[in-house]
Design a protein around this motif. Structure first.
Motif, PDB file in Angstrom:
ATOM      1  N   TYR A   1       3.375  -6.581 -17.910  1.00  0.00           N
ATOM      2  CA  TYR A   1       3.518  -5.134 -17.977  1.00  0.00           C
ATOM      3  C   TYR A   1       3.821  -4.630 -19.390  1.00  0.00           C
ATOM      4  O   TYR A   1       4.223  -3.492 -19.571  1.00  0.00           O
TER       5      TYR A   1
ATOM      6  N   GLU B   1       8.119   8.190  -9.055  1.00  0.00           N
ATOM      7  CA  GLU B   1       6.878   8.959  -9.146  1.00  0.00           C
ATOM      8  C   GLU B   1       6.977  10.068 -10.187  1.00  0.00           C
ATOM      9  O   GLU B   1       5.991  10.453 -10.816  1.00  0.00           O
TER      10      GLU B   1
ATOM     11  N   LYS C   1       7.368   1.078 -14.097  1.00  0.00           N
ATOM     12  CA  LYS C   1       6.024   0.833 -13.570  1.00  0.00           C
ATOM     13  C   LYS C   1       5.985  -0.500 -12.840  1.00  0.00           C
ATOM     14  O   LYS C   1       5.400  -0.607 -11.746  1.00  0.00           O
TER      15      LYS C   1
ATOM     16  N   LYS D   1       7.844  -0.195  -9.451  1.00  0.00           N
ATOM     17  CA  LYS D   1       7.073   0.567  -8.476  1.00  0.00           C
ATOM     18  C   LYS D   1       5.886  -0.227  -7.953  1.00  0.00           C
ATOM     19  O   LYS D   1       5.684  -0.329  -6.732  1.00  0.00           O
ATOM     20  N   GLU D   2       5.094  -0.804  -8.845  1.00  0.00           N
ATOM     21  CA  GLU D   2       3.869  -1.482  -8.434  1.00  0.00           C
ATOM     22  C   GLU D   2       4.130  -2.813  -7.735  1.00  0.00           C
ATOM     23  O   GLU D   2       3.356  -3.220  -6.864  1.00  0.00           O
ATOM     24  N   CYS D   3       5.220  -3.478  -8.100  1.00  0.00           N
ATOM     25  CA  CYS D   3       5.537  -4.776  -7.492  1.00  0.00           C
ATOM     26  C   CYS D   3       6.494  -4.654  -6.320  1.00  0.00           C
ATOM     27  O   CYS D   3       6.847  -5.653  -5.695  1.00  0.00           O
ATOM     28  N   GLU D   4       6.931  -3.423  -6.032  1.00  0.00           N
ATOM     29  CA  GLU D   4       7.888  -3.167  -4.955  1.00  0.00           C
ATOM     30  C   GLU D   4       9.140  -4.031  -5.114  1.00  0.00           C
ATOM     31  O   GLU D   4       9.592  -4.693  -4.178  1.00  0.00           O
TER      32      GLU D   4
ATOM     33  N   SER E   1       7.163  -7.180   1.341  1.00  0.00           N
ATOM     34  CA  SER E   1       6.003  -6.608   0.637  1.00  0.00           C
ATOM     35  C   SER E   1       5.071  -7.666   0.069  1.00  0.00           C
ATOM     36  O   SER E   1       4.013  -7.326  -0.480  1.00  0.00           O
TER      37      SER E   1
ATOM     38  N   ARG F   1       1.337  -7.688   0.514  1.00  0.00           N
ATOM     39  CA  ARG F   1       0.545  -6.689  -0.220  1.00  0.00           C
ATOM     40  C   ARG F   1       0.300  -7.106  -1.665  1.00  0.00           C
ATOM     41  O   ARG F   1      -0.438  -6.432  -2.389  1.00  0.00           O
ATOM     42  N   HIS F   2       0.952  -8.185  -2.079  1.00  0.00           N
ATOM     43  CA  HIS F   2       0.848  -8.644  -3.469  1.00  0.00           C
ATOM     44  C   HIS F   2       0.570 -10.147  -3.490  1.00  0.00           C
ATOM     45  O   HIS F   2       1.460 -10.952  -3.773  1.00  0.00           O
TER      46      HIS F   2
END
Length: 225
Positions: free
Chosen positions: A15, A139, A172, A175-178, A208, A211-212
């Motif tokens: 990231y 967000e 970021k 959020k994206e990796c929960e 999660s 989802r990843h």
């Protein structure tokens, strides 16, 4: 799922969060080769899922080659809270002018994320009263919001800009990796104002993972041979 330090830093690097030069090793041959690539002085850090390794002596500063193997062998067999290391991270020891504490965590009670910053890095955050705590919605997080939030950290110029960007990148990732938690203690600031993640503590929500799929590799950690 709690990531080991080197795994968290691998995620940071993905990231764009700067980290020191480092290499994970498992044996004497590996640590010798890593030391030649990275150079002295360096730091040897046990890779553990438990906390308190610094106080337990599982992080050692190695100034020259004569200390390398004795220190490596010491860490190799050192237990911390009943756990042996799952690798040793060999990391460049950089000249740091300031250390900060930073974490983003899921505040389930408030159904938002909370950001904690302190200009006292490398300490137990519970023991310091000089910290910033704000609740945020990822967000709507902006550099302007972050800049206002860190105004009491006494950062100026390039270090302030660097730390602001640092937080935005970490947000970021979270959020994206929960992630339930992303903590960096300490964040190191170099003389040119650049920020580096000198440590990592990342916890990903187990629910999660499906989802990843790229995160599944962290469930299988390499062990010392």
């Amino acid at each position: 799922m709690r990531l080991l330090e080197y795994q968290g830093k691998e995620l940071f690097s993905k990231y764009g969060i700067p980290i020191p030069p480092s290499e994970l090793v498992f044996d004497q041959k590996g640590v010798i080769e890593a030391s030649k690539k990275i150079g002295f002085p360096l730091v040897l850090k046990s890779q553990l899922t438990v906390g308190g390794r610094g106080k337990a002596g599982a992080i050692l500063k190695c100034l020259d080659e004569s200390d390398l193997l004795p220190m490596f062998n010491e860490l190799l067999h050192k237990e911390v809270n009943g756990e042996l290391p799952q690798g040793i991270l060999v990391e460049s020891m950089l000249s740091i002018v300031k250390e900060l504490y930073l974490s983003l965590f899921l505040n389930r009670g408030k159904r938002c994320y909370s950001l904690i910053c302190s200009e006292q890095g490398g300490v137990d955050i519970e023991s310091t009263s000089n910290k910033i705590l704000i609740d945020i919605q990822l967000e709507g997080l902006s550099e302007h919001t972050v800049g206002d939030s860190i105004r009491n950290l006494h950062l100026e110029g390039s270090s302030r800009r660097s730390f602001t960007e640092f937080i935005m990148k970490l947000a970021k990732l979270v959020k994206e990796c929960e992630a339930e938690l992303a903590e960096i203690n300490p964040v190191g600031i170099l003389s040119d104002g650049k920020c580096l993640a000198l440590d990592s503590k990342v916890i990903i929500d187990d629910n999660s993972i499906f989802r990843h799929p790229d995160m599944k590799k962290y469930q299988q950690v390499s062990r010392l041979q």
